[in-house]
Design an enzyme around this catalytic site. Sequence first.
Site, PDB file in Angstrom:
ATOM      1  N   ASP A  74      11.268   2.180   8.363  1.00  0.00           N
ATOM      2  CA  ASP A  74      10.856   3.276   9.231  1.00  0.00           C
ATOM      3  C   ASP A  74      12.113   4.045   9.642  1.00  0.00           C
ATOM      4  OD1 ASP A  74      12.120   1.712  11.104  1.00  0.00           O
ATOM      5  OD2 ASP A  74      10.315   1.162  12.186  1.00  0.00           O
ATOM      6  N   SER A  75      11.959   5.044  10.474  1.00  0.00           N
ATOM      7  CA  SER A  75      13.088   5.944  10.717  1.00  0.00           C
ATOM      8  C   SER A  75      13.677   5.862  12.120  1.00  0.00           C
ATOM      9  CB  SER A  75      12.615   7.399  10.514  1.00  0.00           C
ATOM     10  OG  SER A  75      11.583   7.690  11.458  1.00  0.00           O
ATOM     11  N   GLN A 169       1.948  14.581  11.806  1.00  0.00           N
ATOM     12  CA  GLN A 169       1.572  14.327  13.197  1.00  0.00           C
ATOM     13  C   GLN A 169       0.415  15.253  13.583  1.00  0.00           C
ATOM     14  OE1 GLN A 169       2.436  11.995  15.314  1.00  0.00           O
ATOM     15  NE2 GLN A 169       4.060  11.039  14.109  1.00  0.00           N
ATOM     16  N   ASP A 246       0.751  -0.855   7.507  1.00  0.00           N
ATOM     17  CA  ASP A 246       1.639  -1.854   8.105  1.00  0.00           C
ATOM     18  C   ASP A 246       1.188  -2.095   9.528  1.00  0.00           C
ATOM     19  OD1 ASP A 246       3.943  -0.970  10.297  1.00  0.00           O
ATOM     20  OD2 ASP A 246       3.035   0.721   9.247  1.00  0.00           O
ATOM     21  N   CYS A 284     -11.523 -19.124   3.577  1.00  0.00           N
ATOM     22  CA  CYS A 284     -10.148 -18.708   3.288  1.00  0.00           C
ATOM     23  C   CYS A 284      -9.487 -19.705   2.350  1.00  0.00           C
ATOM     24  CB  CYS A 284      -9.347 -18.600   4.587  1.00  0.00           C
ATOM     25  SG  CYS A 284      -7.611 -18.169   4.348  1.00  0.00           S
ATOM     26  N   CYS A 286      -6.172 -19.977   1.849  1.00  0.00           N
ATOM     27  CA  CYS A 286      -4.732 -20.107   2.109  1.00  0.00           C
ATOM     28  C   CYS A 286      -4.336 -21.569   2.259  1.00  0.00           C
ATOM     29  CB  CYS A 286      -4.333 -19.307   3.350  1.00  0.00           C
ATOM     30  SG  CYS A 286      -4.650 -20.104   4.931  1.00  0.00           S
ATOM     31  N   CYS A 289      -5.480 -23.262   5.657  1.00  0.00           N
ATOM     32  CA  CYS A 289      -6.883 -23.663   5.694  1.00  0.00           C
ATOM     33  C   CYS A 289      -7.169 -24.833   4.752  1.00  0.00           C
ATOM     34  CB  CYS A 289      -7.779 -22.476   5.358  1.00  0.00           C
ATOM     35  SG  CYS A 289      -7.838 -21.227   6.682  1.00  0.00           S
ATOM     36  N   HIS A 315      -1.410 -18.031   7.851  1.00  0.00           N
ATOM     37  CA  HIS A 315      -2.850 -17.811   7.634  1.00  0.00           C
ATOM     38  C   HIS A 315      -3.229 -16.351   7.848  1.00  0.00           C
ATOM     39  CE1 HIS A 315      -7.197 -17.905   8.053  1.00  0.00           C
ATOM     40  NE2 HIS A 315      -7.025 -17.253   9.199  1.00  0.00           N
TER      41      HIS A 315
END
Length: 353
Positions: A74-75, A169, A246, A284, A286, A289, A315
């Site tokens: 990011d900036s 924006q 994100d 799930c 993963c 789990c 998870h």
Amino acid sequence: MVTTARGPFRTPCFMPVATRGAVRHLSAVDLERLGFEVVLANTYHLSLRPGHETVAALGGLHGFMDWSGHVLTDSGGYQIFSLEPKVDDDGATFRSTYDGDLVRFTPESAVAVQEALGADIQMVLDVCPPLPSEPRVIRAAVERTATWAARARAAHTRVEDQCLFGIVQGGVDVDLRAESAERTVALDFDGYGIGGLSVGESLAEMLPALEATTALLPVDQPRYLMGVGDPVGILEGIARGVDMFDCVLPSRLGRHGTVLTGTGRLNLRCHGVGRDVRPLDPDCGCEVCARHSRAYLRHLLKTDEPTGPRLLTIHNLAWLLDLVHRAGDAVRQGALADLRNEVAQHWRGAGQE
């Protein structure tokens, strides 16, 4: 699919937030094992600690983190929203969150810092106002963001190996969103961030503003909805042509004992799971789990065992990545509406299980 000088990554994609060069509690090995292709790092924080010159001397973020995937930086624009620095037409002046020293960011310096960090994708410096804000505040943000975008475009030198994304924006004003999108696209960036949403407005307010933006962004370039990571928001974004997302949501919730499941949020600190042998989400796949019960994970949290937040973060990230992959498959099969309805049933307005 998005392609940078490093290679391609598939879309839609979710980017875990590695603020200081790491997702809290996780390593690059964890992220690779989970299957992530892109992470987001924070320009403001890394420019202060350890300093972008140090990161550059240590091989850029990829060498510094030992991460072979893509990095988006990011900036500093989000810090204009969250830290409330003094903003003028030239840039923003912050008080360092580490030692109180004055720190100056301009569109040009933000580009230079991100070039030193070695990101594959960098973002222009923008002004992200909170919502609700007065119309004059939103208008000023649009004007400064457009002016700063042109300055960043002119300052960008690593055009061969680093993409530069502009940012739209405009708050929830659809006319300002359209204007900002047109002005940003006219600068011909490699991709486009959609900023200033998920900063206090409702989903009903956000979606028309998002539609007004995506309608004017090139269909053959990446579209990145910044800071959105809830399941409903992601699917609604994908339905409107967004490629990239994100958010700190999955890692932050995990650190505080809340997990993402197909039936909504589950707060392990609440009563009722102390002897629950079920996995966090029976559907799930993963590693967490597959091995651990809700009762065990709750025990780790209640005893302040650091392994607990780590496992819940793993998870949550795995669950959200799987949702994004399912969404991509649904788009290709023409079945996204079904997935949106399924997720909305459990997640729109959902609290804990």
